[in-house]
Design a protein around this motif. Structure first.
Motif, PDB file in Angstrom:
ATOM      1  N   PHE A 141       7.958  11.563  15.068  1.00 50.90           N
ATOM      2  CA  PHE A 141       8.271  12.747  14.274  1.00 50.90           C
ATOM      3  C   PHE A 141       8.516  12.374  12.817  1.00 50.90           C
ATOM      4  CE2 PHE A 141      11.342  15.839  12.537  1.00 50.90           C
ATOM      5  CZ  PHE A 141      10.558  16.981  12.612  1.00 50.90           C
ATOM      6  N   ALA A 142       9.198  11.251  12.583  1.00 54.10           N
ATOM      7  CA  ALA A 142       9.420  10.799  11.207  1.00 54.10           C
ATOM      8  C   ALA A 142       8.089  10.538  10.506  1.00 54.10           C
ATOM      9  CB  ALA A 142      10.280   9.540  11.204  1.00 54.10           C
ATOM     10  N   LEU A 143       7.121   9.988  11.230  1.00 52.51           N
ATOM     11  CA  LEU A 143       5.797   9.754  10.647  1.00 52.51           C
ATOM     12  C   LEU A 143       5.066  11.069  10.387  1.00 52.51           C
ATOM     13  CD1 LEU A 143       4.640   6.726  12.841  1.00 52.51           C
ATOM     14  CD2 LEU A 143       5.587   6.650  10.521  1.00 52.51           C
ATOM     15  N   GLU A 144       5.228  12.026  11.282  1.00 57.91           N
ATOM     16  CA  GLU A 144       4.639  13.355  11.068  1.00 57.91           C
ATOM     17  C   GLU A 144       5.131  13.953   9.752  1.00 57.91           C
ATOM     18  OE1 GLU A 144       4.576  16.324  14.253  1.00 57.91           O
ATOM     19  OE2 GLU A 144       5.357  14.744  15.579  1.00 57.91           O
ATOM     20  N   VAL A 145       6.437  13.916   9.562  1.00 59.33           N
ATOM     21  CA  VAL A 145       7.040  14.512   8.374  1.00 59.33           C
ATOM     22  C   VAL A 145       6.626  13.753   7.120  1.00 59.33           C
ATOM     23  CG1 VAL A 145       9.233  14.990   7.212  1.00 59.33           C
ATOM     24  CG2 VAL A 145       8.991  15.441   9.667  1.00 59.33           C
ATOM     25  N   ARG A 146       6.617  12.428   7.217  1.00 61.94           N
ATOM     26  CA  ARG A 146       6.356  11.593   6.033  1.00 61.94           C
ATOM     27  C   ARG A 146       4.898  11.673   5.586  1.00 61.94           C
ATOM     28  NH1 ARG A 146       7.847   7.416   2.742  1.00 61.94           N
ATOM     29  NH2 ARG A 146       6.819   5.404   2.874  1.00 61.94           N
ATOM     30  N   TYR A 147       3.973  11.675   6.543  1.00 58.75           N
ATOM     31  CA  TYR A 147       2.559  11.579   6.190  1.00 58.75           C
ATOM     32  C   TYR A 147       1.750  12.837   6.518  1.00 58.75           C
ATOM     33  CZ  TYR A 147       3.741   6.642   5.829  1.00 58.75           C
ATOM     34  OH  TYR A 147       4.319   5.453   5.468  1.00 58.75           O
TER      35      TYR A 147
ATOM     36  N   ALA B  96       0.826  -1.210   0.000  1.00 57.56           N
ATOM     37  CA  ALA B  96       0.000   0.000   0.000  1.00 57.56           C
ATOM     38  C   ALA B  96       0.857   1.256   0.000  1.00 57.56           C
ATOM     39  CB  ALA B  96      -0.933   0.002   1.208  1.00 57.56           C
ATOM     40  N   ARG B  97       2.031   1.183   0.615  1.00 60.87           N
ATOM     41  CA  ARG B  97       2.917   2.336   0.722  1.00 60.87           C
ATOM     42  C   ARG B  97       4.294   1.998   0.159  1.00 60.87           C
ATOM     43  NH1 ARG B  97       0.182   1.737   5.480  1.00 60.87           N
ATOM     44  NH2 ARG B  97      -0.972   3.517   6.314  1.00 60.87           N
ATOM     45  N   ASP B  98       4.950   3.010  -0.341  1.00 59.44           N
ATOM     46  CA  ASP B  98       6.338   2.851  -0.737  1.00 59.44           C
ATOM     47  C   ASP B  98       7.184   2.943   0.526  1.00 59.44           C
ATOM     48  OD1 ASP B  98       8.561   2.591  -2.332  1.00 59.44           O
ATOM     49  OD2 ASP B  98       8.700   4.720  -2.780  1.00 59.44           O
TER      50      ASP B  98
END
Length: 283
Positions: free
Chosen positions: A249-255, A46-48
């Protein structure tokens, strides 16, 4: 200089440079999920998976065919140069603007005080490896993926690349992230677990089945799986420190997620991973 697709700009060219040695090497780092997504047997993701640039490569403990310096000669002839002060060097770079960097690893043997240091594959080899625990497990649990030479390559034109199976990859990440001396690398290990667990569905079901088989195998492998379960559980129980906030934080930036949602998702997917590993794994 950045590439829209680091696979085409960085990984595939370096793999082609190393093609004569690929049967003896295992690609173990952040490229593993990407290669499984592109060339594995799993259904469409579903995601890269998160992109990376550096290649992390596990060396064999014995010399590669052709003599002790065959790998270092290949690297030098391809334009790579050692960048660390260790002798022999474990880190090699070519074009730093392109992000062409290789870090070599070896499964740790010897005194505990030497863990995390660089040691020689064999005397006089010209290439060293960062010595870490748990890497033998990755070598034992590999799959071969067929990678075409290029986007328009014909049948039979390509490379066979050895990578850890996804269950082994996640177990090793979960079992060793606490041992990292670099907090960013520790959080990245957990981020890889989160990203793969977020796929859900049939992919996670196959990972669960693979972990179950690991638990039924020799005690050392099951012990590593239990360590992964316990270590991630400890990280989830921590109320201080920046490990989980880094992942969130990485998820915040990515998504583009809110801080609260990113933290909830990170914790949720890590807990899902913990629950894939039976408490009595191997017992």
């Amino acid at each position: 200089m950045a590439f829209e697709d680091p696979f085409e700009g960085i990984l595939r060219p370096i793999l082609k440079d190393l093609k004569d040695h690929l049967p003896y090497l295992v690609l173990i780092g952040g490229w593993v999920p990407q290669l499984h997504r592109r060339f594995g047997s799993e259904e469409e993701w579903a995601r890269d998976p998160i992109s990376t640039f550096e290649l992390d490569i596990l060396l064999p403990d014995s010399p590669l065919p052709g003599g002790p310096r065959v790998l270092s000669d290949t690297l030098l002839n391809a334009g790579f140069r050692p960048v660390d002060r260790n002798s022999p060097p474990a880190v090699w770079e070519r074009d730093t603007a392109r992000g062409e960097r290789i870090e070599f690893f070896l499964d740790h043997v010897g005194p505990a005080k030497e863990l995390g240091g660089v040691r020689s594959q064999v005397p006089g080899s010209g290439v060293g490896g960062l010595s870490l625990n748990g890497l033998k497990f990755l070598r034992e649990k590999t799959v071969d993926l067929w990678v075409p030479d290029g986007p328009s390559a014909g049948r039979g034109e390509g490379l066979t690349v050895r990578v850890p199976s996804l269950p082994a990859y996640l177990v090793q990440k979960g079992a060793t992230f606490f041992r990292r001396s670099d907090g960013e690398r520790s959080s990245n290990d957990l981020l890889y677990i989160v990203e793969i667990m977020a796929e859900g569905g049939a992919l996670v079901e196959r990972i669960e089945e693979g972990i179950r088989r690991i638990c039924e195998e020799q005690p050392g492998r099951a012990s590593l799986a239990r360590t992964a379960r316990n270590s991630v559980s400890v990280a989830l129980a921590q109320t201080e420190g920046d490990l989980l906030p880094r992942v969130a934080f990485a998820l915040e930036v990515r998504y583009g997620w809110s801080t609260e949602w990113a933290r909830a998702r990170a914790r949720g997917f890590l807990q899902d991973f913990v629950e894939l590993i039976p408490e009595d794994c191997g017992e």
